[in-house]
Structures are given as C-alpha cells and as structure tokens.
Scaffold this active site. Structure first.
Site, mmCIF file in Angstrom:
data_model
loop_
_atom_site.group_PDB
_atom_site.id
_atom_site.type_symbol
_atom_site.label_atom_id
_atom_site.label_comp_id
_atom_site.label_asym_id
_atom_site.label_seq_id
_atom_site.Cartn_x
_atom_site.Cartn_y
_atom_site.Cartn_z
ATOM 1 N N TYR A 43 28.616 58.150 75.395
ATOM 2 C CA TYR A 43 30.623 56.806 74.951
ATOM 3 C C TYR A 43 30.508 56.589 73.853
ATOM 4 C CZ TYR A 43 32.546 52.930 75.723
ATOM 5 O OH TYR A 43 34.103 51.958 76.210
ATOM 6 N N ASP A 57 35.094 42.412 67.706
ATOM 7 C CA ASP A 57 36.153 43.389 68.484
ATOM 8 C C ASP A 57 37.662 43.165 69.054
ATOM 9 O OD1 ASP A 57 36.159 45.499 70.522
ATOM 10 O OD2 ASP A 57 35.357 45.011 71.898
ATOM 11 N N ASP A 84 35.911 54.721 73.048
ATOM 12 C CA ASP A 84 37.275 53.624 73.585
ATOM 13 C C ASP A 84 38.270 53.806 71.972
ATOM 14 O OD1 ASP A 84 38.087 51.731 73.877
ATOM 15 O OD2 ASP A 84 36.574 50.264 73.108
ATOM 16 N N ASP A 86 40.638 51.646 72.544
ATOM 17 C CA ASP A 86 41.227 50.499 72.368
ATOM 18 C C ASP A 86 42.737 50.198 73.256
ATOM 19 O OD1 ASP A 86 38.834 49.138 71.860
ATOM 20 O OD2 ASP A 86 40.149 49.162 69.362
ATOM 21 N N HIS A 111 39.802 56.031 76.925
ATOM 22 C CA HIS A 111 40.163 55.332 78.099
ATOM 23 C C HIS A 111 41.250 54.231 77.777
ATOM 24 C CE1 HIS A 111 37.569 51.779 76.866
ATOM 25 N NE2 HIS A 111 35.956 52.665 76.448
ATOM 26 N N GLU A 113 43.918 51.084 77.434
ATOM 27 C CA GLU A 113 43.051 49.423 78.538
ATOM 28 C C GLU A 113 45.041 48.896 78.445
ATOM 29 O OE1 GLU A 113 40.974 46.262 75.026
ATOM 30 O OE2 GLU A 113 40.023 47.968 75.389
ATOM 31 N N CYS A 121 37.111 41.367 74.182
ATOM 32 C CA CYS A 121 36.093 42.008 74.773
ATOM 33 C C CYS A 121 36.490 41.584 75.977
ATOM 34 C CB CYS A 121 33.930 41.536 73.722
ATOM 35 S SG CYS A 121 33.595 41.958 75.250
ATOM 36 N N ARG A 156 41.971 51.430 82.302
ATOM 37 C CA ARG A 156 41.152 50.817 81.549
ATOM 38 C C ARG A 156 41.730 49.223 81.854
ATOM 39 N NH1 ARG A 156 37.284 47.384 77.439
ATOM 40 N NH2 ARG A 156 38.183 45.755 77.299
ATOM 41 N N GLU A 186 37.450 46.847 84.476
ATOM 42 C CA GLU A 186 36.626 45.845 83.898
ATOM 43 C C GLU A 186 36.014 44.667 84.305
ATOM 44 O OE1 GLU A 186 34.039 45.694 81.950
ATOM 45 O OE2 GLU A 186 34.921 45.881 79.969
ATOM 46 N N ASN A 208 31.219 49.539 83.776
ATOM 47 C CA ASN A 208 30.424 48.800 82.736
ATOM 48 C C ASN A 208 29.353 48.484 82.535
ATOM 49 O OD1 ASN A 208 30.634 48.774 80.095
ATOM 50 N ND2 ASN A 208 31.784 47.001 79.638
#
Length: 299
Positions: A43, A57, A84, A86, A111, A113, A121, A156, A186, A208
């Site tokens: 990952y 983040d 990731d 975002d 992924h 989101e 985060c 996500r 999440e 996660n």
C-alpha cells in the site's frame, strides 16, 4: 511482474476469499522487505507521502508527486501496489487523468474518496463529504478513463463519521453501481459494522488498520471472519521508523556516539542483500565489479 500482471494477481486475490494484507511502504526499499516477508501487496499512503515532505495530510501533494512515488515503488516489487489517490486531484476530468497516470506508473489499484477539498485524515474529526452525485461522477470518470480493465478502482467513503452507517452504505451502493470494484468504508468502529457493510454491498471491502484512529486494531483472523477482503496498514512502518529515529537521535545527543545502537541496526551485508548488490555485480562483471561483504560486520 508487469503492471497488467500485478493487476490480474490483485483481482484474483480479491476473488479468492482470502484476506489480502497490504502494509504501507514509505520507500521503495520498504516494498522489497514487504515482498520478502510474504505479504500479498504493498500500500502507498497519501498521508505518508505528505509526511515525508513535512506536510500534513490535507491534500497538499500533487498528482505528479503521487504518480512518481507509485512508479518508484511499483518498479522494485512483484507485488500489486495500491495507492491513495485522495479525491482524484480535481474535477472528473482530472480524475480521469489521475487514473491514466497511475496506470502508466505500474500501479495495480487506487482509491478515490468522497471528501471535499481541502481533505482531512480519515480518522480526524471535522471532515466534510461531497454529495453522492458528485462522487458518482468521480467514479464514472475513473472507470471510463482506465485503459487496462484489470486496474482496480476502489471507492472510499468517509460518510460513516458524518452521516452515519446507513448513509455510508447507501453511498457505497451508489459508488458500486457507478463501477467501483472495491469499497473502502473509512473509520468504522467495530467488527459488526464491517460485517454489516460487507453484507450490504456486492463487491469486496477494505479495512484500514491505522494506529490511533477510530477503529480498533483487529487481527487478520477477526477481519477475515467479518468478510473483509483486504486490509491496509498505511502508516505503521513509517511510525516505527520515525520512533526509532527519534530515540536514536536522543541517544546520540546524550551519549555522544552511536556505537551502542549498532546491535539494533540492519547490517551493511543485510542491506546489500536486500538491494541485490550481487545481482548487479553479475550483470556485467566485465565493466565493473565490487566485493560483496559477508558476515555481520558493523555498518
């Protein structure tokens, strides 16, 4: 493996009924160690990528930085890499470009989101999510843009902490209908929520297991029993490394030497083994050669 081969391997893994374990690699050499230890994939965390640059983040990293890190890590491992992405770095057309850039980098999956920008985060309070329709447009753009049908697109949703579990499930169903291959709910709070989520959607789900977050750190056995297909440990290795670095710096500052830290270090010989020095040497001994040290000498 090629990018396509790793994507096929990931899809086969998701269909196998086994729980796939993807520790987070914060450097390419970390990915080598993950592969060597027998994990199923690697990952690549956006939070880690930001932290490496001394940034929070909150969506400050760019597509170029993310795709380059994806290429760096994918190029040194035969394992599927899962990155990731975002919110896709912009509007749906930007999402489409993101998918094509990640495919070209050799990544097996990403992924996207449903947070708004600037994002946070996923285990912090104060998040906001876009409308379901807007996220559906992101997913459709991603699905339409991929050139390799085996590239895995994961949706996500951060809605659990904002709108509740039922609303998060409704969103996930819409994302799956739009073409998502995998769902990442999440910040679920307990195993029952994972079980409920898995029963409600028609695709595999991801857990996660990040430290200091909303979710308890469940075992792989517990997650598998709840129907989870893939688990990520996004920041674990970075936190371990930074903790060790802080302790080492404090110790050097106090003692005045690092000699007492040597027993805890990876040896030079072991580092050379991980990096494959011998293979490089055999590649063209007529051009350049060097001696590979043996034993457990000090670095």
């Amino acid at each position: 493996m090629t990018g396509t081969q790793s994507r096929i391997a990931l899809r086969e893994g998701l269909a196998s009924g086994r729980l796939l374990r993807f520790p987070g690699a914060f450097t390419p050499i970390t990915a080598k160690l993950i592969e060597e230890r027998g994990f199923e994939g690697v990952y690549i965390s956006g939070a880690v990528l930001a932290a490496e640059r001394g940034l929070p983040d909150i969506g400050l990293t760019t597509l170029t930085e993310v795709s380059e890190r994806g290429r760096d890590i994918s190029s040194v491992t035969n394992l599927p890499t899962f990155i990731d992405a975002d919110t896709g770095f912009g509007e749906p057309m930007n999402v489409a470009r993101t998918i094509q850039s990640l495919e070209a980098a050799g990544v097996a999956a990403c992924h996207l989101e449903d947070q708004v920008n600037p994002k946070r985060c996923g285990h912090l309070d104060g998040k906001s999510v876009v409308s379901t329709d807007e996220m559906v447009r992101r997913i459709r753009a991603a699905v339409g843009a991929r050139t390799d049908p085996n590239f895995v697109i994961c949706a996500r949703t951060d809605a659990r902490a904002i709108e509740g579990l039922d609303a998060a499930i409704d969103r996930a169903k819409a994302y799956v209908e739009a073409g998502a291959d995998l769902v990442f709910p999440e910040a679920l709070t307990d195993l029952h929520e994972f079980e409920t989520f898995r029963k409600a959607v028609d695709v595999p789900i991801l857990a996660n297991m990040t430290e200091f977050g909303k979710s308890e750190l469940f075992t792989t056995k517990q997650l598998a029993s709840a129907g989870v297909s893939l688990v990520i440990y996004p920041v674990t290795l970075l936190r371990i490394a930074l903790g060790a670095i802080e302790r080492a710096l404090d110790s050097i500052a106090t003692v005045g030497t690092q000699a007492h830290l040597v027993p805890d270090m990876q040896t030079r010989a072991r580092l050379y083994d991980v990096l494959g020095y011998a293979e490089y040497s055999r590649l063209d001994e007529s051009v350049f050669n060097f001696t590979i040290p043996t034993g457990q000498e000090k670095p």
